[in-house]
Scaffold this motif. Sequence first.
Motif, PDB file in Angstrom:
ATOM      1  N   GLY A   1       0.817  -1.201   0.000  1.00 15.09           N
ATOM      2  CA  GLY A   1       0.000   0.000   0.000  1.00 15.09           C
ATOM      3  C   GLY A   1       0.850   1.248   0.000  1.00 15.09           C
ATOM      4  O   GLY A   1       2.004   1.235  -0.453  1.00 15.09           O
TER       5      GLY A   1
ATOM      6  N   TYR B   1      -2.070   2.726   4.306  1.00 18.13           N
ATOM      7  CA  TYR B   1      -3.262   2.713   3.462  1.00 18.13           C
ATOM      8  C   TYR B   1      -3.095   1.596   2.420  1.00 18.13           C
ATOM      9  O   TYR B   1      -2.255   1.696   1.524  1.00 18.13           O
ATOM     10  CB  TYR B   1      -3.455   4.066   2.781  1.00 18.13           C
ATOM     11  N   ARG B   2      -3.880   0.559   2.571  1.00 14.61           N
ATOM     12  CA  ARG B   2      -3.764  -0.576   1.652  1.00 14.61           C
ATOM     13  C   ARG B   2      -4.123  -0.175   0.227  1.00 14.61           C
ATOM     14  O   ARG B   2      -5.010   0.655   0.017  1.00 14.61           O
ATOM     15  CB  ARG B   2      -4.729  -1.687   2.072  1.00 14.61           C
TER      16      ARG B   2
ATOM     17  N   LEU C   1      -6.212  -0.802  -2.937  1.00 13.96           N
ATOM     18  CA  LEU C   1      -7.617  -1.184  -2.848  1.00 13.96           C
ATOM     19  C   LEU C   1      -7.891  -2.645  -3.203  1.00 13.96           C
ATOM     20  O   LEU C   1      -8.941  -3.177  -2.847  1.00 13.96           O
ATOM     21  CB  LEU C   1      -8.452  -0.248  -3.729  1.00 13.96           C
ATOM     22  N   GLU C   2      -6.972  -3.297  -3.879  1.00 12.88           N
ATOM     23  CA  GLU C   2      -7.167  -4.730  -4.155  1.00 12.88           C
ATOM     24  C   GLU C   2      -7.209  -5.547  -2.863  1.00 12.88           C
ATOM     25  O   GLU C   2      -7.732  -6.667  -2.835  1.00 12.88           O
ATOM     26  CB  GLU C   2      -6.053  -5.252  -5.054  1.00 12.88           C
TER      27      GLU C   2
ATOM     28  N   GLU D   1      -8.713  -4.305  -0.178  1.00 16.43           N
ATOM     29  CA  GLU D   1      -9.824  -3.725   0.579  1.00 16.43           C
ATOM     30  C   GLU D   1     -11.180  -4.189   0.062  1.00 16.43           C
ATOM     31  O   GLU D   1     -12.214  -3.687   0.483  1.00 16.43           O
ATOM     32  CB  GLU D   1      -9.762  -2.185   0.518  1.00 16.43           C
ATOM     33  N   THR D   2     -11.204  -5.116  -0.876  1.00 11.22           N
ATOM     34  CA  THR D   2     -12.478  -5.580  -1.410  1.00 11.22           C
ATOM     35  C   THR D   2     -13.239  -6.369  -0.341  1.00 11.22           C
ATOM     36  O   THR D   2     -12.655  -6.889   0.619  1.00 11.22           O
ATOM     37  CB  THR D   2     -12.282  -6.487  -2.634  1.00 11.22           C
TER      38      THR D   2
ATOM     39  N   TYR E   1     -14.634  -0.542   5.657  1.00 13.43           N
ATOM     40  CA  TYR E   1     -14.055   0.770   5.363  1.00 13.43           C
ATOM     41  C   TYR E   1     -15.061   1.849   5.752  1.00 13.43           C
ATOM     42  O   TYR E   1     -16.267   1.617   5.706  1.00 13.43           O
ATOM     43  CB  TYR E   1     -13.723   0.890   3.868  1.00 13.43           C
TER      44      TYR E   1
ATOM     45  N   TYR F   1     -15.712   8.120  -3.049  1.00 10.41           N
ATOM     46  CA  TYR F   1     -14.668   7.127  -2.792  1.00 10.41           C
ATOM     47  C   TYR F   1     -15.242   5.714  -2.755  1.00 10.41           C
ATOM     48  O   TYR F   1     -14.612   4.762  -3.221  1.00 10.41           O
ATOM     49  CB  TYR F   1     -13.961   7.445  -1.470  1.00 10.41           C
ATOM     50  N   TYR F   2     -16.446   5.578  -2.219  1.00 11.27           N
ATOM     51  CA  TYR F   2     -17.029   4.245  -2.111  1.00 11.27           C
ATOM     52  C   TYR F   2     -17.387   3.647  -3.465  1.00 11.27           C
ATOM     53  O   TYR F   2     -17.751   2.474  -3.561  1.00 11.27           O
ATOM     54  CB  TYR F   2     -18.250   4.238  -1.190  1.00 11.27           C
TER      55      TYR F   2
ATOM     56  N   TYR G   1     -15.456   2.691  -5.584  1.00 11.27           N
ATOM     57  CA  TYR G   1     -14.521   1.604  -5.884  1.00 11.27           C
ATOM     58  C   TYR G   1     -15.212   0.246  -5.727  1.00 11.27           C
ATOM     59  O   TYR G   1     -14.899  -0.713  -6.431  1.00 11.27           O
ATOM     60  CB  TYR G   1     -13.295   1.668  -4.970  1.00 11.27           C
ATOM     61  N   TRP G   2     -16.148   0.174  -4.790  1.00 12.40           N
ATOM     62  CA  TRP G   2     -16.841  -1.083  -4.504  1.00 12.40           C
ATOM     63  C   TRP G   2     -18.147  -1.194  -5.308  1.00 12.40           C
ATOM     64  O   TRP G   2     -19.056  -1.918  -4.916  1.00 12.40           O
ATOM     65  CB  TRP G   2     -17.143  -1.196  -3.013  1.00 12.40           C
TER      66      TRP G   2
END
Length: 219
Positions: free
Chosen positions: A69, A115-116, A118-119, A121-122, A149, A189-190, A192-193
Amino acid sequence: TDYQKIYAIYDYICDNITYDYQHLNDMNYTLKNSAYAALINKTAVCQGYANLLYRLLLELGIDNRIITGETLEGPHAWNIVKLGDFYYSVDSTWDAGQTEYSYFLTSTWNFVGHYRFLEYETIAFHSTYPVAKDNYTPGVKGTKSDYIYTGYCGADITNATWKLGYDSVLYIEGEGATYDFNSYDEDPYYSYWIDEITKVSVAEGITRIGEMSFYDFTA
């Protein structure tokens, strides 16, 4: 115990390995990233620290993963380690040479400055590697983190928050209106999901959902 094994290895690495500033910017010297460099040469960069911890813990049957990260200092690597049913964060690079450890078996929320990518953080990743809600305390059974998150989404910056649950629900809580996203290239930001969020739960205190908050959310 597993805790004693983890501590012994972590303590050895932090006491004996130094950061390889000599080769930090030498892109041709890749040995600095290896467990070998850390264990035998006693010097490595963060990837070497993480690789050594990974290999030694696996030898003792302790599950762990390398996480990459960002920090304020740039790209970084560390580990998550399983104790009981949940995973805790450790960073032997940042704790190296310290008399007291600040990054040993902490919860994600207390792992300051990391901060990881995002791969990692799924929802799928967190379901496979669930993180603990609190820092590890020897002899105390850990509990699962409530959310994957969290972030702010209020028009007044801090008056509304969003939280992403393991249940694929996006929770919007707080008071007042949420932020307007008026541009096609300005995504919340959310987003991403976007492929994992299946439902939105809005608390009663929220008075208005901002424009384009869920643009392209097909679910």
